[in-house]
Design a protein around this motif. Structure first.
Motif, short mmCIF file in Angstrom:
data_model
loop_
_atom_site.label_atom_id
_atom_site.label_comp_id
_atom_site.label_asym_id
_atom_site.label_seq_id
_atom_site.Cartn_x
_atom_site.Cartn_y
_atom_site.Cartn_z
N ASP A 194 0.83 -1.21 0.00
CA ASP A 194 0.00 0.00 0.00
C ASP A 194 0.86 1.25 0.00
O ASP A 194 0.63 2.19 -0.76
CB ASP A 194 -0.89 0.04 1.26
CG ASP A 194 -2.10 -0.86 1.13
OD1 ASP A 194 -2.30 -1.41 0.04
OD2 ASP A 194 -2.83 -0.99 2.12
N HIS A 197 2.50 1.91 -3.15
CA HIS A 197 1.46 2.22 -4.13
C HIS A 197 0.95 3.64 -3.96
O HIS A 197 0.80 4.40 -4.92
CB HIS A 197 0.31 1.22 -3.97
CG HIS A 197 -0.69 1.26 -5.09
ND1 HIS A 197 -0.50 0.61 -6.28
CD2 HIS A 197 -1.89 1.89 -5.19
CE1 HIS A 197 -1.53 0.82 -7.08
NE2 HIS A 197 -2.40 1.60 -6.44
N PHE A 198 0.66 4.03 -2.70
CA PHE A 198 0.11 5.36 -2.44
C PHE A 198 1.11 6.47 -2.73
O PHE A 198 0.73 7.61 -2.97
CB PHE A 198 -0.33 5.49 -0.97
CG PHE A 198 -1.47 4.60 -0.60
CD1 PHE A 198 -2.31 4.07 -1.56
CD2 PHE A 198 -1.71 4.28 0.72
CE1 PHE A 198 -3.36 3.24 -1.23
CE2 PHE A 198 -2.75 3.45 1.08
CZ PHE A 198 -3.59 2.92 0.10
N ASN A 203 -1.14 6.97 -9.21
CA ASN A 203 -2.22 6.14 -8.66
C ASN A 203 -3.27 6.95 -7.91
O ASN A 203 -4.34 6.43 -7.59
CB ASN A 203 -1.64 5.09 -7.71
CG ASN A 203 -0.75 4.10 -8.42
OD1 ASN A 203 -0.99 3.76 -9.57
ND2 ASN A 203 0.31 3.64 -7.75
N SER A 224 -11.29 -0.96 4.60
CA SER A 224 -9.99 -1.42 4.11
C SER A 224 -9.35 -2.43 5.05
O SER A 224 -8.47 -3.18 4.66
CB SER A 224 -9.04 -0.24 3.90
OG SER A 224 -8.88 0.50 5.09
N SER A 228 -4.35 -1.53 7.63
CA SER A 228 -4.13 -0.79 6.40
C SER A 228 -3.39 0.50 6.72
O SER A 228 -3.69 1.17 7.70
CB SER A 228 -5.47 -0.47 5.73
OG SER A 228 -5.28 0.42 4.66
N ASP A 254 -10.57 0.10 -5.66
CA ASP A 254 -10.16 1.50 -5.48
C ASP A 254 -10.52 1.99 -4.09
O ASP A 254 -11.57 1.65 -3.54
CB ASP A 254 -10.85 2.39 -6.52
CG ASP A 254 -10.27 2.22 -7.92
OD1 ASP A 254 -9.27 1.49 -8.06
OD2 ASP A 254 -10.85 2.79 -8.86
N ARG A 255 -9.65 2.81 -3.49
CA ARG A 255 -9.91 3.42 -2.17
C ARG A 255 -10.43 4.84 -2.38
O ARG A 255 -9.84 5.62 -3.14
CB ARG A 255 -8.63 3.48 -1.35
CG ARG A 255 -7.89 2.14 -1.31
CD ARG A 255 -7.95 1.51 0.03
NE ARG A 255 -7.19 0.26 0.05
CZ ARG A 255 -6.22 0.01 0.90
NH1 ARG A 255 -5.90 0.90 1.81
NH2 ARG A 255 -5.60 -1.15 0.88
N HIS A 291 -6.26 4.39 -7.04
CA HIS A 291 -6.56 3.20 -7.83
C HIS A 291 -5.74 2.03 -7.28
O HIS A 291 -4.51 2.07 -7.26
CB HIS A 291 -6.24 3.43 -9.30
CG HIS A 291 -7.18 4.38 -9.97
ND1 HIS A 291 -8.54 4.20 -9.97
CD2 HIS A 291 -6.96 5.52 -10.66
CE1 HIS A 291 -9.12 5.19 -10.63
NE2 HIS A 291 -8.19 6.00 -11.05
N CYS A 292 -6.41 0.99 -6.83
CA CYS A 292 -5.76 -0.18 -6.24
C CYS A 292 -6.38 -1.46 -6.81
O CYS A 292 -7.58 -1.50 -7.08
CB CYS A 292 -5.95 -0.21 -4.72
SG CYS A 292 -5.27 1.20 -3.84
N THR A 296 -4.61 -7.59 -2.47
CA THR A 296 -3.41 -6.99 -1.88
C THR A 296 -2.38 -8.08 -1.59
O THR A 296 -2.73 -9.15 -1.10
CB THR A 296 -3.76 -6.27 -0.56
OG1 THR A 296 -4.69 -5.23 -0.83
CG2 THR A 296 -2.53 -5.67 0.09
#
Length: 387
Positions: A194, A197-198, A203, A224, A228, A254-255, A291-292, A296
Motif C-alpha cells: 500500500d 502504491h500510495f 495512482n 480497508s 491498512s 479502489d480506495r 486506484h488499487c 493486496t
C-alpha cells in the motif's frame, strides 16, 4: 509544506491544534480487546452512549467544553477556564463515532496481562467520552484527518521523500511485547505494498462522475481493514450500468479518500455510507481515489518458525493482528480473506490445512488477501447493497 489532506481543516492547522465547541455529557469505561472488528467498536460506542445519555424527555447534565484536536493529541478543555479535563495522545484513540449529534471518543489503556493470558488476547480498558454537538460529523472527520496528517508529518519530519519511500515503523508506536518477535520487527524493514502504491502520484487521482438527479452513485463500499496504512473505504462492487460504472473511472479495489472535498479517512463505515447516500440528488460528484487492485499482496519476513507470524486466522479470514509484529509490518490487515499463500490458492482449503501452511512457512511469505466483504460479494455469498 504538507501535501493537501482532504478534510474540514487546513492540514497545517492540525499540527498546532484546532478547537471545536461541544457539550460534555459524561464518561464510562469498557473492557475490550485492542482491535475488535469495527462492528464491535460501533456497538461499544452505542453502549457507551446509552449508559451516559439521559432517556428522551429527561434533563441531561451537560458541561460546555472545547475539543482540542491535533496531530499529537486530543484534549477536552473547560470552555471558560480552559483547564484540561482529559488529555489523550492521538495514538491511544481507538475509535471515534458520530451517532446523530452525539460523539463518542474511545481511548484505550492497557490492563496488566495475566501470566496465563494468550498474547493475542491482551485486554484494554476503553475510556469512552460522550459529547453532544451539532458538528458531530465534522468533528469525527477532523479527527480522521488528524491521523492522516500525523502520518504525513512523521514521514517529512524523518526526512523521508514519499516518492523514494523505504519506510520503517515509526519510533513512537507502542511496543506490546519485549519478545523475540519485537526484536526481529525492529530490525526489519517495513514492507507494505500500500505504502509504495500510495506514494506514486499516478495512482492518486480526482475523478468526476456525472449522473442524473435522484440517481444513486452505484457503488458498494467496505472497510480497508485494520492494519491498512490508510484506513478508508474500498469499492467492493459497481452497479451494472450505474453512474460509477458508466464513467469508466472507478474499479473494484479502489480506495475513496474524499467525496466532494469531505475526507473519508478514519471515518466509520456507516458514516462513509451516509456521506455517499447524501449524493443522490447531485448531478456531479468529485471523488479523490487511489486506484488499487482488489487483491493486496503482503510480504511477511520470517527467518525461522520460532518467530510467531503475529496474526490469527479463522476459516481463511484474518481476525486479529499483533501490533508492531512482522505480519502488520508486512502489510497484513484484519478483516481480509486470504486468497493465496506463496502462490498456492487457499480459497477452498480447510481451516486446518491453512494453519499448517502458515505454521511451516519461513523466509519470505507472500500472502494475497482481499477484504472479506469484497470476497463474499464477488463470490455471490452476499447480496450487494448499492449506494
Amino acid at each position: 509544506m504538507l501535501v493537501s489532506v482532504p478534510g474540514p481543516c487546513e492540514p497545517e492547522d492540525l499540527l498546532e491544534g484546532v478547537i471545536f465547541g461541544a457539550k460534555y455529557l459524561g464518561s464510562t469505561q469498557l473492557v475490550s480487546e485492542k482491535n475488535p472488528p469495527t462492528s464491535v467498536r460501533m456497538a461499544q460506542a452505542q453502549e457507551a452512549m446509552d449508559r451516559i445519555k439521559a432517556p428522551e424527555g429527561e434533563s441531561q447534565p451537560m458541561t460546555e467544553v472545547d475539543l482540542f484536536v491535533s496531530t499529537q493529541r486530543i484534549k477536552v478543555l473547560t470552555a471558560d477556564s480552559q483547564e484540561a479535563m482529559m488529555d489523550h495522545p492521538l495514538q491511544t484513540i481507538s475509535y471515534i463515532a458520530d451517532i446523530g449529534n452525539i460523539i463518542v471518543l474511545m481511548a484505550r489503556r492497557k490492563l496488566p496481562r495475566r501470566a496465563d493470558a494468550p498474547i493475542d488476547k491482551q485486554l484494554y480498558k476503553m475510556i469512552c467520552h460522550v459529547f453532544y454537538s451539532a458538528d458531530a460529523q465534522l468533528i469525527a472527520q477532523a479527527i480522521g484527518q488528524a491521523f492522516s496528517v500525523a502520518y504525513q508529518h512523521f514521514l517529512r519530519a524523518s526526512g523521508i521523500d514519499p516518492s523514494q519511500l523505504n519506510p520503517r515503523q515509526p519510533d513512537n508506536e507502542e511496543d506490546d511485547d519485549d519478545d523475540d518477535e519485537d526484536t526481529l520487527a525492529k530490525g526489519e524493514e517495513l514492507y507494505n505494498g500500500d505504502l509504495a502504491h500510495f506514494s506514486k502520484q499516478e495512482n492518486c487521482k480526482k475523478v468526476t462522475i456525472l449522473k442524473q438527479k435522484g440517481e444513486i452513485l452505484g457503488v458498494v463500499i467496505v472497510e480497508s481493514g485494520w492494519g491498512s496504512i490508510l484506513p478508508t473505504v474500498v469499492i467492493a462492487n459497481l452497479m451494472h450500468r450505474g453512474a460509477a460504472e458508466r464513467s469508466g473511472k472507478l474499479s473494484i479495489g479502489d480506495r475513496i479518500m474524499s467525496v466532494n472535498g469531505t475526507s473519508l479517512v478514519g471515518l466509520p463505515l456507516a458514516s462513509c455510507q451516509n456521506i455517499i447516500r447524501d449524493l443522490k440528488h447531485q448531478t456531479e460528484v468529485t471523488l479523490s481515489v487511489v486506484h488499487c487492485p482488489p487483491v493486496t499482496t503482503a510480504l511477511v519476513r520470517r527467518p525461522d518458525t520460532k518467530y510467531p507470524l503475529g496474526f490469527c486466522v479463522e476459516n481463511g479470514i484474518i481476525c486479529s493482528l499483533m501490533r508492531g509484529g512482522i505480519a502488520e509490518r508486512g502489510g497484513i490487515r484484519v478483516g481480509h480473506r486470504i486468497i493465496e499463500i506463496n502462490g498456492q490458492s487457499v480459497v477452498a482449503m480447510p481451516h486446518e490445512k491453512i494453519i499448517q501452511i502458515l505454521t511451516q512457512a519461513v523466509s519470505e511469505v507472500h500472502i494475497k488477501t482481499m477484504p472479506a466483504s469484497t470476497y463474499r460479494l464477488l463470490t455471490g455469498q452476499e447480496h450487494p447493497v448499492f449506494l
